[in-house]
Design a protein around this motif. Structure first.
Motif, PDB file in Angstrom:
ATOM      1  N   TYR A 170       1.116   3.988  13.447  1.00 57.65           N
ATOM      2  CA  TYR A 170       1.200   2.567  13.334  1.00 57.65           C
ATOM      3  C   TYR A 170       2.374   1.723  13.196  1.00 57.65           C
ATOM      4  CZ  TYR A 170      -3.393   4.289  11.100  1.00 57.65           C
ATOM      5  OH  TYR A 170      -4.317   4.960  10.827  1.00 57.65           O
ATOM      6  N   ALA A 171       2.141   0.784  13.928  1.00 58.93           N
ATOM      7  CA  ALA A 171       3.565  -0.428  13.980  1.00 58.93           C
ATOM      8  C   ALA A 171       3.170  -1.433  13.254  1.00 58.93           C
ATOM      9  CB  ALA A 171       3.831  -0.574  15.496  1.00 58.93           C
ATOM     10  N   VAL A 172       4.012  -1.856  12.326  1.00 55.02           N
ATOM     11  CA  VAL A 172       4.112  -3.092  11.534  1.00 55.02           C
ATOM     12  C   VAL A 172       5.073  -4.151  11.973  1.00 55.02           C
ATOM     13  CG1 VAL A 172       3.686  -4.056   9.063  1.00 55.02           C
ATOM     14  CG2 VAL A 172       2.642  -1.909   9.897  1.00 55.02           C
ATOM     15  N   LEU A 173       4.891  -5.399  12.072  1.00 51.12           N
ATOM     16  CA  LEU A 173       5.827  -6.397  12.551  1.00 51.12           C
ATOM     17  C   LEU A 173       5.433  -7.411  11.595  1.00 51.12           C
ATOM     18  CD1 LEU A 173       4.711  -5.067  15.404  1.00 51.12           C
ATOM     19  CD2 LEU A 173       6.624  -6.223  16.117  1.00 51.12           C
ATOM     20  N   GLU A 179      12.741  -8.673   8.997  1.00 51.98           N
ATOM     21  CA  GLU A 179      13.532  -7.316   9.332  1.00 51.98           C
ATOM     22  C   GLU A 179      12.266  -6.230   9.586  1.00 51.98           C
ATOM     23  OE1 GLU A 179      16.043  -6.184   6.220  1.00 51.98           O
ATOM     24  OE2 GLU A 179      17.268  -8.170   6.337  1.00 51.98           O
ATOM     25  N   ALA A 180      12.600  -5.082   9.940  1.00 54.74           N
ATOM     26  CA  ALA A 180      11.579  -4.032  10.123  1.00 54.74           C
ATOM     27  C   ALA A 180      11.270  -3.544   8.805  1.00 54.74           C
ATOM     28  CB  ALA A 180      12.250  -2.872  10.779  1.00 54.74           C
ATOM     29  N   PRO A 181      10.149  -3.406   8.284  1.00 60.88           N
ATOM     30  CA  PRO A 181       9.676  -3.139   7.288  1.00 60.88           C
ATOM     31  C   PRO A 181       9.912  -1.456   6.897  1.00 60.88           C
ATOM     32  CG  PRO A 181       7.650  -3.475   8.301  1.00 60.88           C
ATOM     33  CD  PRO A 181       8.791  -3.840   9.110  1.00 60.88           C
ATOM     34  N   SER A 182       9.878  -1.273   5.690  1.00 61.44           N
ATOM     35  CA  SER A 182      10.084   0.468   5.253  1.00 61.44           C
ATOM     36  C   SER A 182       8.623   0.635   5.226  1.00 61.44           C
ATOM     37  CB  SER A 182      10.653   0.435   4.061  1.00 61.44           C
ATOM     38  OG  SER A 182      11.876   0.283   4.073  1.00 61.44           O
ATOM     39  N   LEU A 183       7.902   1.578   5.912  1.00 59.44           N
ATOM     40  CA  LEU A 183       6.373   2.161   5.958  1.00 59.44           C
ATOM     41  C   LEU A 183       6.185   3.372   4.901  1.00 59.44           C
ATOM     42  CD1 LEU A 183       5.652   1.400   9.587  1.00 59.44           C
ATOM     43  CD2 LEU A 183       5.309  -0.257   7.537  1.00 59.44           C
ATOM     44  N   THR A 184       5.231   3.372   4.263  1.00 58.54           N
ATOM     45  CA  THR A 184       4.596   4.619   3.823  1.00 58.54           C
ATOM     46  C   THR A 184       3.079   4.813   4.028  1.00 58.54           C
ATOM     47  OG1 THR A 184       4.046   3.548   1.618  1.00 58.54           O
ATOM     48  CG2 THR A 184       6.414   4.622   1.773  1.00 58.54           C
ATOM     49  N   GLY A 185       2.676   6.078   4.126  1.00 61.41           N
ATOM     50  CA  GLY A 185       1.240   6.417   4.368  1.00 61.41           C
ATOM     51  C   GLY A 185       0.797   7.389   3.377  1.00 61.41           C
ATOM     52  N   VAL A 186      -0.529   6.937   2.903  1.00 59.32           N
ATOM     53  CA  VAL A 186      -1.206   7.628   1.928  1.00 59.32           C
ATOM     54  C   VAL A 186      -2.494   8.135   2.722  1.00 59.32           C
ATOM     55  CG1 VAL A 186      -2.500   7.800  -0.243  1.00 59.32           C
ATOM     56  CG2 VAL A 186       0.004   6.569  -0.081  1.00 59.32           C
ATOM     57  N   ILE A 216       5.047   4.399  11.577  1.00 57.19           N
ATOM     58  CA  ILE A 216       4.771   5.497  10.950  1.00 57.19           C
ATOM     59  C   ILE A 216       3.870   6.320  11.487  1.00 57.19           C
ATOM     60  CG2 ILE A 216       2.979   4.448   9.586  1.00 57.19           C
ATOM     61  CD1 ILE A 216       4.026   6.296   7.137  1.00 57.19           C
ATOM     62  N   LEU A 217       4.028   7.672  11.737  1.00 61.23           N
ATOM     63  CA  LEU A 217       3.214   8.627  12.294  1.00 61.23           C
ATOM     64  C   LEU A 217       2.465   9.361  11.306  1.00 61.23           C
ATOM     65  CD1 LEU A 217       2.763  10.370  15.277  1.00 61.23           C
ATOM     66  CD2 LEU A 217       4.313  11.770  14.068  1.00 61.23           C
ATOM     67  N   ILE A 218       1.355   9.404  11.508  1.00 58.23           N
ATOM     68  CA  ILE A 218       0.454  10.313  10.387  1.00 58.23           C
ATOM     69  C   ILE A 218      -0.344  11.565  11.398  1.00 58.23           C
ATOM     70  CG2 ILE A 218      -1.541  10.205   9.047  1.00 58.23           C
ATOM     71  CD1 ILE A 218       0.595   8.346   7.953  1.00 58.23           C
ATOM     72  N   ASN A 219       0.127  12.713  11.104  1.00 64.50           N
ATOM     73  CA  ASN A 219      -0.338  13.645  11.839  1.00 64.50           C
ATOM     74  C   ASN A 219      -1.519  14.219  10.809  1.00 64.50           C
ATOM     75  OD1 ASN A 219      -0.975  15.856  13.448  1.00 64.50           O
ATOM     76  ND2 ASN A 219       1.075  16.749  13.312  1.00 64.50           N
ATOM     77  N   TYR A 220      -2.781  14.071  11.183  1.00 63.61           N
ATOM     78  CA  TYR A 220      -4.111  14.283  10.410  1.00 63.61           C
ATOM     79  C   TYR A 220      -4.907  15.487  10.968  1.00 63.61           C
ATOM     80  CZ  TYR A 220      -7.872  12.923   7.264  1.00 63.61           C
ATOM     81  OH  TYR A 220      -8.685  12.846   6.428  1.00 63.61           O
ATOM     82  N   VAL A 221      -4.346  16.796  10.731  1.00 65.77           N
ATOM     83  CA  VAL A 221      -4.555  17.854  11.030  1.00 65.77           C
ATOM     84  C   VAL A 221      -5.467  18.840   9.986  1.00 65.77           C
ATOM     85  CG1 VAL A 221      -3.831  20.095  11.922  1.00 65.77           C
ATOM     86  CG2 VAL A 221      -2.607  17.995  12.388  1.00 65.77           C
ATOM     87  N   LEU A 222      -6.686  19.186  10.565  1.00 68.75           N
ATOM     88  CA  LEU A 222      -7.563  19.916   9.779  1.00 68.75           C
ATOM     89  C   LEU A 222      -8.230  19.373   8.641  1.00 68.75           C
ATOM     90  CD1 LEU A 222      -5.547  23.566  10.338  1.00 68.75           C
ATOM     91  CD2 LEU A 222      -7.561  22.497  11.497  1.00 68.75           C
ATOM     92  N   SER A 223      -7.331  19.040   7.824  1.00 62.41           N
ATOM     93  CA  SER A 223      -8.022  18.538   6.468  1.00 62.41           C
ATOM     94  C   SER A 223      -6.693  17.566   5.597  1.00 62.41           C
ATOM     95  CB  SER A 223      -8.497  19.285   5.502  1.00 62.41           C
ATOM     96  OG  SER A 223      -7.302  20.258   4.873  1.00 62.41           O
ATOM     97  N   ASN A 224      -7.187  16.843   4.722  1.00 62.68           N
ATOM     98  CA  ASN A 224      -5.934  16.090   4.111  1.00 62.68           C
ATOM     99  C   ASN A 224      -5.206  16.979   3.243  1.00 62.68           C
ATOM    100  OD1 ASN A 224      -7.827  16.783   1.955  1.00 62.68           O
ATOM    101  ND2 ASN A 224      -7.499  15.062   0.668  1.00 62.68           N
ATOM    102  N   ALA A 225      -5.287  18.495   3.403  1.00 56.87           N
ATOM    103  CA  ALA A 225      -4.372  19.346   2.593  1.00 56.87           C
ATOM    104  C   ALA A 225      -3.239  19.445   3.364  1.00 56.87           C
ATOM    105  CB  ALA A 225      -5.327  20.730   2.529  1.00 56.87           C
TER     106      ALA A 225
END
Length: 135
Positions: free
Chosen positions: A82-85, A18-25, A98-107
């Protein structure tokens, strides 16, 4: 007849993953993508797109028991998808993105995950089918 020595046999229905549930840190030097473990998944393929929704490349193939991927090749200001299969003996499973919008800094960083459309699922599976013999 049935004797006391009869063995119990268990059967499991095997499906594609199945499609996994994704999280990003994320932090200043890496992005970690994590997902839920799934029974009967023999391997995971992680694909990445930078600043584009269409150009995914395979960045890692992992054992089915692994549930995370760490990307250290990141630049502040980029948008990463990122796509995970999952894969098992029946084939390639459904993707999550999962989409990571990495803007300016991790803040100030945003992320959200979703199940891609049928057409996007097909494109991701085609990338895997085209490159499968490399792994």
């Amino acid at each position: 007849g049935i004797s006391e020595e009869s063995d119990v046999i268990s059967a499991y229905a095997l499906n594609i993953p199945e499609a996994p549930s994704l999280t990003g840190v994320f932090n200043n030097s890496s992005i970690t993508i994590s997902w839920n473990i799934q029974q009967f998944t023999s391997s995971w393929v992680v694909l990445r797109s930078v600043n584009s929704t269409l150009n995914y490349e395979i960045v890692s193939t992992l054992n089915g028991s692994q549930v995370s991927y760490v990307d250290t090749d990141i630049i502040v200001g980029n948008i990463y998808r990122y796509a995970v299969l999952g894969i098992n003996t029946l084939g390639i499973g459904f993707a999550s993105i999962i989409l990571i919008n990495y803007v300016l800094s991790n803040a100030f960083t945003q992320s959200y995950s979703f199940i891609p459309s049928v057409n996007q699922q097909k494109k991701l599976k085609n990338i895997l089918n085209t490159n499968m013999f490399k792994y």
